[in-house]
Motif scaffolding. Structure first.
Motif, PDB file in Angstrom:
ATOM      1  N   SER A   1      -5.460  13.658  -1.151  1.00  0.00           N
ATOM      2  CA  SER A   1      -4.740  12.423  -0.867  1.00  0.00           C
ATOM      3  C   SER A   1      -4.984  11.367  -1.924  1.00  0.00           C
ATOM      4  O   SER A   1      -5.899  11.467  -2.741  1.00  0.00           O
ATOM      5  CB  SER A   1      -5.140  11.875   0.506  1.00  0.00           C
TER       6      SER A   1
ATOM      7  N   SER B   1       0.833  -1.197   0.000  1.00  0.00           N
ATOM      8  CA  SER B   1       0.000   0.000   0.000  1.00  0.00           C
ATOM      9  C   SER B   1       0.871   1.251   0.000  1.00  0.00           C
ATOM     10  O   SER B   1       2.008   1.231   0.459  1.00  0.00           O
ATOM     11  CB  SER B   1      -0.932   0.018   1.211  1.00  0.00           C
TER      12      SER B   1
ATOM     13  N   TYR C   1       0.227   5.519   0.738  1.00  0.00           N
ATOM     14  CA  TYR C   1      -0.653   6.639   1.084  1.00  0.00           C
ATOM     15  C   TYR C   1       0.140   7.921   0.921  1.00  0.00           C
ATOM     16  O   TYR C   1       1.213   8.078   1.505  1.00  0.00           O
ATOM     17  CB  TYR C   1      -1.171   6.513   2.516  1.00  0.00           C
TER      18      TYR C   1
ATOM     19  N   ASN D   1      -4.707   6.948  -1.818  1.00  0.00           N
ATOM     20  CA  ASN D   1      -4.442   5.742  -1.043  1.00  0.00           C
ATOM     21  C   ASN D   1      -4.543   4.553  -1.987  1.00  0.00           C
ATOM     22  O   ASN D   1      -5.629   4.188  -2.418  1.00  0.00           O
ATOM     23  CB  ASN D   1      -5.458   5.633   0.093  1.00  0.00           C
TER      24      ASN D   1
ATOM     25  N   ASP E   1      -9.856   5.089   0.107  1.00  0.00           N
ATOM     26  CA  ASP E   1      -9.359   6.270  -0.600  1.00  0.00           C
ATOM     27  C   ASP E   1     -10.426   7.360  -0.701  1.00  0.00           C
ATOM     28  O   ASP E   1     -11.554   7.097  -1.093  1.00  0.00           O
ATOM     29  CB  ASP E   1      -8.900   5.872  -2.005  1.00  0.00           C
TER      30      ASP E   1
END
Length: 189
Positions: A48, A23, A25, A50, A81
Motif C-alpha cells: 500500500s 489524501s 490511499y 498512503n 503509511d
C-alpha cells in the motif's frame, strides 16, 4: 482612527482553519487460505501507499506544516503509511491432543517527520524541518522507522473427560523472537 488597520489592535495572533487537506490511499491485498485435516493457515499480504498533506486530524492546537506559503512539500507519506504488511495465522493439530498456533505480523516501518526545534524560515509558524540543501527543507515524513516483526506462539494440550468435558492446558509466548526494532531511521525521499 484612520491609521488603525486591525479591528482589535490588542489581538496578537489570528489562526484560520480551513479544510484543504488531501489524501490518497492505494493498496493491493492478496489472501491465501489452506484447510487440511492437520493444518489450517490464513495469510494476508498488503502492498500500500498512503499519501496526504495533513495528518493533523482533531488536533486544534498546532500548526504542523513547514511553510504556509509553500504547501507542496507537505504532500508526502501519511503518518499511518505502511508499505508492506504481512499477517498469518497458522494452526497445526498434532497427535495426542496437542495444538500449536501462531500469530505472525510483519510490517514495514512508519514514517517519521523530522524537526530541529527552531523557526529557520522565519514564518513564525513553529519549528521547521532540517534542510536537505541550502533553503530546501525535507518533505514531510521523509524518513522511516524500523520495520516490526512480531511472532506469537501458543501450544496447548487438551484432555477429554467423557463426551462433554475437556480440560485444556496452554502456554503462550508473545513476541517470540523479540525482534521489535525501533532505533533505525531510513530516508525515503
Amino acid at each position: 482612527n484612520p491609521l488603525q488597520f486591525r479591528p482589535i489592535p490588542t489581538l496578537g495572533q489570528i489562526q484560520v482553519r480551513e479544510s484543504t487537506g488531501r489524501s490518497v490511499y492505494q493498496a493491493m491485498t492478496v489472501r491465501a487460505n489452506l484447510r487440511r485435516k492437520r493444518v489450517q493457515l490464513s495469510a494476508f499480504y498488503t502492498l500500500s501507499r498512503n499519501l496526504s498533506n495533513d495528518d493533523n486530524e482533531r488536533d486544534a492546537g498546532g500548526v504542523l506544516y513547514e511553510n504556509a506559503f509553500n504547501l507542496g512539500p507537505e504532500f508526502n507519506y501519511s503518518r499511518l503509511d505502511r508499505k508492506h504488511q504481512f499477517v498469518a495465522s497458522p494452526v497445526v493439530f498434532l497427535p495426542y491432543g496437542f495444538d500449536v498456533s501462531s500469530a505472525i505480523r510483519l510490517r514495514s516501518g512508519l514514517p517519521i517527520d523530522t524537526g530541529f526545534g527552531s523557526d529557520a524560515n522565519g514564518d513564525l509558524a513553529g519549528a521547521d524541518r532540517p534542510y536537505s540543501a541550502p533553503g530546501v527543507p525535507f518533505k514531510r515524513n521523509s524518513f522511516r522507522n524500523f520495520a516490526t516483526y512480531e511472532i506469537d506462539l501458543r501450544v496447548q494440550k487438551g484432555i477429554s473427560f467423557g463426551e462433554d468435558r475437556r480440560l485444556i492446558f496452554s502456554a503462550e509466548f508473545f513476541n517470540l523472537l523479540n525482534a521489535f526494532y525501533a532505533n533505525q531511521t531510513v530516508w525515503t525521499e
